[in-house]
Design a protein around this motif. Structure first.
Motif, PDB file in Angstrom:
ATOM      1  N   PHE A  55       1.036 -12.152   3.982  1.00 48.84           N
ATOM      2  CA  PHE A  55      -0.378 -11.438   4.228  1.00 48.84           C
ATOM      3  C   PHE A  55      -1.096 -12.229   6.141  1.00 48.84           C
ATOM      4  O   PHE A  55      -0.524 -13.506   5.250  1.00 48.84           O
ATOM      5  N   THR A  56      -0.962 -10.918   6.878  1.00 51.07           N
ATOM      6  CA  THR A  56      -1.434 -11.904   7.952  1.00 51.07           C
ATOM      7  C   THR A  56      -2.563 -12.522   8.366  1.00 51.07           C
ATOM      8  O   THR A  56      -3.054 -13.920   8.825  1.00 51.07           O
TER       9      THR A  56
ATOM     10  N   ASN B 299      -8.711 -13.582   4.292  1.00 48.92           N
ATOM     11  CA  ASN B 299     -10.040 -13.166   4.884  1.00 48.92           C
ATOM     12  C   ASN B 299     -10.967 -13.360   3.020  1.00 48.92           C
ATOM     13  O   ASN B 299     -11.439 -12.990   2.525  1.00 48.92           O
TER      14      ASN B 299
ATOM     15  N   ASN C 134       1.315  -5.627  -2.709  1.00 52.28           N
ATOM     16  CA  ASN C 134       0.212  -5.114  -1.720  1.00 52.28           C
ATOM     17  C   ASN C 134       0.399  -3.101  -2.525  1.00 52.28           C
ATOM     18  O   ASN C 134       0.961  -2.347  -1.436  1.00 52.28           O
TER      19      ASN C 134
ATOM     20  N   ILE D 223       0.018   0.501   7.943  1.00 52.80           N
ATOM     21  CA  ILE D 223      -0.619  -1.114   7.116  1.00 52.80           C
ATOM     22  C   ILE D 223       0.908  -2.331   6.781  1.00 52.80           C
ATOM     23  O   ILE D 223       0.482  -3.087   6.566  1.00 52.80           O
TER      24      ILE D 223
ATOM     25  N   TYR E 239       2.088  -4.080   9.899  1.00 55.39           N
ATOM     26  CA  TYR E 239       1.012  -5.069  10.320  1.00 55.39           C
ATOM     27  C   TYR E 239       0.164  -5.790   9.331  1.00 55.39           C
ATOM     28  O   TYR E 239      -0.431  -6.983   8.880  1.00 55.39           O
TER      29      TYR E 239
ATOM     30  N   LEU F  65      -1.790  -6.067   6.383  1.00 59.21           N
ATOM     31  CA  LEU F  65      -2.449  -6.301   5.724  1.00 59.21           C
ATOM     32  C   LEU F  65      -2.746  -6.351   4.485  1.00 59.21           C
ATOM     33  O   LEU F  65      -1.176  -5.998   3.785  1.00 59.21           O
ATOM     34  N   ASN F  66      -3.330  -7.500   3.912  1.00 63.56           N
ATOM     35  CA  ASN F  66      -3.289  -7.322   2.384  1.00 63.56           C
ATOM     36  C   ASN F  66      -4.124  -6.877   2.149  1.00 63.56           C
ATOM     37  O   ASN F  66      -4.543  -5.467   2.405  1.00 63.56           O
TER      38      ASN F  66
ATOM     39  N   GLN G 266      -7.368  -4.979   3.165  1.00 58.80           N
ATOM     40  CA  GLN G 266      -7.216  -4.998   4.632  1.00 58.80           C
ATOM     41  C   GLN G 266      -7.075  -3.944   4.198  1.00 58.80           C
ATOM     42  O   GLN G 266      -7.269  -2.439   4.797  1.00 58.80           O
ATOM     43  N   THR G 267      -5.875  -3.241   3.351  1.00 56.67           N
ATOM     44  CA  THR G 267      -5.640  -1.667   3.395  1.00 56.67           C
ATOM     45  C   THR G 267      -6.246  -1.706   3.112  1.00 56.67           C
ATOM     46  O   THR G 267      -6.906   0.310   3.670  1.00 56.67           O
TER      47      THR G 267
ATOM     48  N   THR H 186      -8.360   0.195   4.815  1.00 53.48           N
ATOM     49  CA  THR H 186      -8.374   0.897   6.150  1.00 53.48           C
ATOM     50  C   THR H 186      -8.049   2.547   6.078  1.00 53.48           C
ATOM     51  O   THR H 186      -8.751   3.622   6.561  1.00 53.48           O
TER      52      THR H 186
END
Length: 513
Positions: free
Chosen positions: A35-36, A39, A97, A381, A384, A386-387, A390-391, A394
């Motif tokens: 994951f980028t 959070n 994810n 998703i 990029y 996303l965790n 975040q997914t 979105t």
């Protein structure tokens, strides 16, 4: 010209088999990834269904040095060494994810149930009935309003559930099994997100509960998927059983909140009796001097969900506040120019225009325009990285905006009750049939513009691309003869305006801080 829709029902199996990739959902070829962002403050984000600052109650976890936890670690190791090939494939499929996977499952079900109920032998229609889901006809008919609502409720439940999960993850900071015991090999790319409660279990239970309510005939199938998913959380080394138990509790609680809202949001009254539908049509005729007519054979007596406009919106209090400007008078120069424009497109249909019309068609047997944009979102998703939180954020905001835009679009459709080109232009033919609801504004345009604006906010580097796709989706309906050009242009503006309410809400939820 009359449109014989019932022949489509006879061939729908062939249509689905022959569909391109976007028409029948295919699972994205991704595996677990790094994951980028993690959070760590995600538990402080503002949820949608819960009040700000609230979290669903769960018990504190056992310490990692307790005997109870050590027994759970032993159970994980035993499960991993005894995995079957089927279980190994499940671990690979669900990934770290799984929010994307459950979204794909929802799209699969939407496509399966996106079938017009066929006429009875006497030419009448029996509508799908949630009290008798087996039918005939089977419930639901997963048309675009139904689809966008199902996706919104599932995504919102996922998002709120993961906010609670993140709250406790960083409150208790219990490490994942593979970080506690070197003898446990993690199946995915390692990360430092705490494991209690299991975010995967939240997603599995919330998704299963929402989708079971929306697609009751799929209850057994969805239960099997959830069981496979939860088992994969152990087999992948992601969680111990108490992580999963806590995640399931959050999933149950948040989905109950979502379904409670859904039970009173007005959707049960969106498909009206004929008398109500006729009164809506008559009111429009008295107001404007025109009305849309259904030209199918046999004619369905009621248009599609005339009172979808009365369904509770997520981010707007009054649907009339975003009602678009009136369409052109039928004797105006703007209208006459559009008649000639559509005739010209029909006479001079190019391969490129036909390709665009077909690509964005998203008709029967597909996952509808809202589903098309979910597929696009899923690809971003994964790209990029996303965790899960975040997914879910979105997809929640995008589907909230899509649903709100659809409610606004249906308000315009039945308030203005504007006739379609096929009703007004003599001997006019479309290349894609004609929908069972008024013309103005274009649903494809409104849905696509709303989705693209949220994606432009989440993925700013893709803003130009997604807005261009939305405009292509809008003009595709004009190329196909389904809509007037002003249905598309005004609809695009309408979708963007409605989406801004959702984006403003997203900007204030704490995630951008």
């Amino acid at each position: 010209m009359k449109i014989k829709i019932y022949t489509l029902l006879l061939a729908i199996g062939l249509v689905i088999l022959a569909s391109c990739e976007k028409d029948t959902p295919r699972y994205l070829p991704y595996e677990g990834y790094t994951f980028t962002e993690l959070n760590a403050n995600g538990g402080d984000w503002t949820p949608v269904l819960l009040d700000a600052g609230d979290a669903i109650d769960i018990d504190a976890p056992d310490a990692t040095d307790s005997q109870a936890y050590q027994d759970e670690l032993d159970a994980v190791k035993t499960a991993i060494v005894s995995m079957t090939s089927k279980e190994k494939n499940a671990v690979k499929y669900w990934t770290n994810n799984p929010t994307v996977r459950w979204n794909e499952i929802a799209l699969e079900l939407i496509a399966k149930y996106n079938l017009i109920p066929g006429p009875n032998e006497d030419g009448t229609y029996t509508l799908p009935n949630p009290a008798n889901p087996e039918g005939p006809p089977a419930f639901p008919f997963a048309h675009p309003p139904y689809a966008c609502r199902a996706l919104a409720y599932m995504s919102v439940a996922q998002f709120d559930g993961l906010i609670s999960a993140w709250h406790y993850k960083y409150q208790y900071n219990r490490a994942a099994p593979y970080q506690v015991d070197e003898g446990i090999k993690y199946a995915y790319e390692e990360n430092d997100i705490p494991s209690y409660p299991s975010d995967g279990a939240v997603i599995a239970r919330a998704s299963r509960n929402i989708l079971t309510a929306m697609f009751p005939l799929e209850a057994e199938y969805l239960q099997q998927l959830e069981e496979e998913h939860l088992e994969s959380l152990i087999n992948s080394g992601s969680n111990v059983q108490s992580d999963i138990t806590a995640g399931v509790a959050i999933g149950d609680a948040v989905s109950a909140m979502g379904l409670s809202r859904a039970s009173t949001d007005g959707m049960s009254k969106a498909q009206t009796p004929k008398a109500v539908s006729d009164s809506i049509k008559q009111a429009a005729f008295e107001r404007f001097g025109w009305a849309w007519d259904n030209l199918e054979i046999p004619e369905r007596p009621v248009g599609l969900t005339p009172l979808f406009s009365k369904v509770t919106m997520w981010s707007i209090d009054d649907v009339e506040s975003v009602r678009p400007i009136p369409p052109p008078q039928l004797d105006s120069q703007e209208y006459l120019d559009d008649v000639e424009l559509l005739k010209d497109y029909a006479r001079n249909m190019t391969d490129e225009h036909r390709r665009i019309a077909n690509f964005w068609q998203d008709g029967l047997g597909t996952y509808t325009p809202p589903g098309h944009w979910n597929r696009i979102a899923n690809e971003f998703i994964v790209e990029y990285r996303l965790n899960p939180l975040q997914t879910a954020r979105t997809l929640a905001y995008m589907n909230m905006a899509i649903m709100d835009s659809g409610i606004s679009c249906w308000d315009a459709k039945y308030y203005y009750h504007y006739p379609r080109p096929i009703q007004q232009i003599e001997n006019f033919e479309t290349i894609a049939g004609t929908p069972n609801f008024p013309s103005y504004t274009s649903g494809h345009s409104v849905f696509s513009a709303a989705a693209s604006e949220v994606l432009a906010y989440i993925f700013p580097d893709e803003a130009s691309k997604v807005r261009g796709w939305a405009e292509e989706a809008a003009i595709s309906r004009v190329y196909g003869g389904i809509h007037w050009s002003f249905d598309a242009t005004v609809g695009t503006d309408q979708g963007r305006e409605v989406a801004q309410y959702t984006i403003d809400r997203a900007r204030a939820d704490g995630a951008d801080n």
